[in-house]
Design a protein around this motif. Sequence first.
Motif, short mmCIF file in Angstrom:
data_model
loop_
_atom_site.label_atom_id
_atom_site.label_comp_id
_atom_site.label_asym_id
_atom_site.label_seq_id
_atom_site.Cartn_x
_atom_site.Cartn_y
_atom_site.Cartn_z
N GLU A 180 0.84 -1.18 0.00
CA GLU A 180 0.00 0.00 0.00
C GLU A 180 0.89 1.25 0.00
OE1 GLU A 180 -2.64 -0.38 3.32
OE2 GLU A 180 -4.12 -1.48 2.14
N LYS A 181 1.19 1.71 -1.19
CA LYS A 181 2.02 2.90 -1.36
C LYS A 181 1.32 3.88 -2.28
CE LYS A 181 6.50 0.58 -0.75
NZ LYS A 181 7.81 0.31 -1.39
N LEU A 182 1.74 5.14 -2.20
CA LEU A 182 1.23 6.15 -3.11
C LEU A 182 1.90 5.99 -4.48
CD1 LEU A 182 1.20 9.18 -0.66
CD2 LEU A 182 -0.76 7.86 -1.44
N PRO A 183 1.36 6.62 -5.53
CA PRO A 183 1.94 6.45 -6.86
C PRO A 183 3.44 6.76 -6.91
CG PRO A 183 -0.19 7.52 -7.05
CD PRO A 183 0.11 7.41 -5.58
N PHE A 184 3.93 7.68 -6.07
CA PHE A 184 5.37 7.91 -5.97
C PHE A 184 5.68 8.33 -4.54
CE2 PHE A 184 3.18 10.99 -8.68
CZ PHE A 184 3.06 12.07 -7.83
N HIS A 185 6.94 8.13 -4.14
CA HIS A 185 7.36 8.36 -2.77
C HIS A 185 7.29 9.84 -2.42
CE1 HIS A 185 10.73 8.13 0.47
NE2 HIS A 185 9.53 8.02 1.00
N CYS A 186 6.51 10.17 -1.42
CA CYS A 186 6.38 11.56 -0.97
C CYS A 186 6.09 11.59 0.52
CB CYS A 186 5.28 12.27 -1.76
SG CYS A 186 3.67 11.47 -1.65
N ILE A 187 6.31 12.73 1.12
CA ILE A 187 6.12 12.91 2.56
C ILE A 187 5.06 13.97 2.79
CG2 ILE A 187 7.18 13.62 4.73
CD1 ILE A 187 8.10 10.91 3.73
N TRP A 192 0.26 11.44 6.92
CA TRP A 192 -0.95 11.13 6.16
C TRP A 192 -0.68 10.10 5.06
CZ3 TRP A 192 -2.58 16.94 5.46
CH2 TRP A 192 -3.19 17.38 6.64
N HIS A 193 0.56 9.98 4.62
CA HIS A 193 0.88 9.07 3.53
C HIS A 193 0.97 7.62 3.99
CE1 HIS A 193 4.54 10.52 5.51
NE2 HIS A 193 5.08 9.34 5.23
N ARG A 194 0.83 7.35 5.27
CA ARG A 194 0.93 5.98 5.78
C ARG A 194 -0.46 5.39 5.95
NH1 ARG A 194 5.10 5.45 10.68
NH2 ARG A 194 4.17 3.35 10.53
N ALA A 195 -0.69 4.28 5.25
CA ALA A 195 -2.01 3.65 5.27
C ALA A 195 -2.32 3.01 6.62
CB ALA A 195 -2.10 2.59 4.17
N ASP A 196 -1.29 2.58 7.37
CA ASP A 196 -1.54 1.94 8.66
C ASP A 196 -1.96 2.93 9.73
OD1 ASP A 196 0.92 3.11 8.46
OD2 ASP A 196 1.91 1.74 9.86
N LEU A 197 -1.56 4.20 9.59
CA LEU A 197 -1.91 5.20 10.60
C LEU A 197 -3.15 6.01 10.21
CD1 LEU A 197 1.64 6.58 11.47
CD2 LEU A 197 0.31 4.85 12.68
N LEU A 205 -5.39 10.75 -0.49
CA LEU A 205 -4.17 11.20 -1.15
C LEU A 205 -3.86 10.36 -2.39
CD1 LEU A 205 -1.78 11.93 1.86
CD2 LEU A 205 -2.87 13.59 0.34
N TYR A 206 -4.16 9.06 -2.30
CA TYR A 206 -3.90 8.19 -3.45
C TYR A 206 -4.72 8.63 -4.67
CZ TYR A 206 -3.64 4.08 -6.41
OH TYR A 206 -3.45 3.24 -7.47
#
Length: 433
Positions: A180-187, A192-197, A205-206
């Motif tokens: 479970e990642k966003l289309p490209f690595h970003c902070i 907010w970019h972490r699906a587990d949190l 965001l996705y």
Amino acid sequence: MADADYQSNLRLLRDFLDDFRSVLRQKTSCHIPRLALNYSRASLSLLCLYPNKKLTTISWYRWINFVILSNITVVLLTLVFALPESKSVIEMGDDMVWFIGMSLIVTKTFYVNLRCNDIDEIIWDFEYYNRVLRPHNDDEEILTWQRFCYLAESGLFINCFFMVNIFSAAICLQPLMGEEKLPFHCIWPFHWHRADLHPKMYWFLYVWMSVTSHFNLMSILQVDMVGISTFFQTVLNLKLLCIEIRKLGDMRAANDAQFHAEFCRVVRYHQHIIKLVGRANSAFNGAFNAQILASFAMISISTFETMVSVSVDPKMAVKFALLMVVAFVQLSTWCIAGTLVYTQSLEVAQAAFDMKGWHTKAPEIQRDIGFVIMRAQKPLMYVAKPFLPFTLGTYMLVRRSHLKADLFHHAVQYLDQVLKNCYRLLALLQESM
């Protein structure tokens, strides 16, 4: 079409396929409905990325344009913040490639926003032949070349549109097939970019970044099509100039005064093209520089990362290889189009020399023809000042840098193997002692 409002641009783009099919069905020469450049400009206008004099009078257009530019700037900043968190050479290369690509999109988008009025004037000047020199032209050879250029530009536009959509789907759907990642690595703030949190914020965001990514690819496609079509239109005008010069040799029944008057009209057309190339170089200079630097960096990094990751992470190797091919195709398109301008500008001198019966004209006319030949021996080029021109020579230079990256990687592998052998030898010596 520079004074077209939003609805006019929408109607123009809606009629694109009908215009293309009508020209395509004509197997011989025919009048084209308009320059293909107008479709790319209309697409940018519909994307709210072309605030020229007419569209800036619309208040909602200005606000949407501001929101879009702010959006792509925010996305670029999230990529910058993600660079320090790279944990390996492969991850760093992946982040750098996306950062360079996004920087190219942001730079070209902002630059077109600043120079859109200049681009309008350049498109208007490309219609000089039909508007000034030959308003009622019915020459079959001229119409054939105009039809060919229209179909080439429109066909490239259609093919690139489908390829960009496929590339966009690969970017946006690829994360769904793995982690479970966003289309490209970003902070993002607050993780907010972490699906587990933050699962809900992650999916928001996705979707938002997928839509933004697709929009950015569509916008860079239209910006590049405006630039590439500028190259093609320059080639077409130089070709028409050569035809007009050769046709002067058929004016055998005309006296010197009539010949000289017609010759001056053709010379003014040549001067117009030379000035037009200079103005286009000035209008697109920032975009040209961004293209050269980004292509060089992306090809070098993606090539090196492909070789590094091929034995560690084959999936990332395929991804880098795809990005390398995309960068090569984009740069080769620019350089091939620029080479066509270079070679066709030199053909003007040959066309003037091949003019029938020019040596029988008055000395003043022969001198003027000699001046045309001398001027045409200096080729016209689209140049990314202070860097290199868009020619196949530049392409081969970047290609050699790609080979150097390959050699560098093999040298690193060789040194790594030598060091491993040294460590083994030292271990054996230590055991024997």
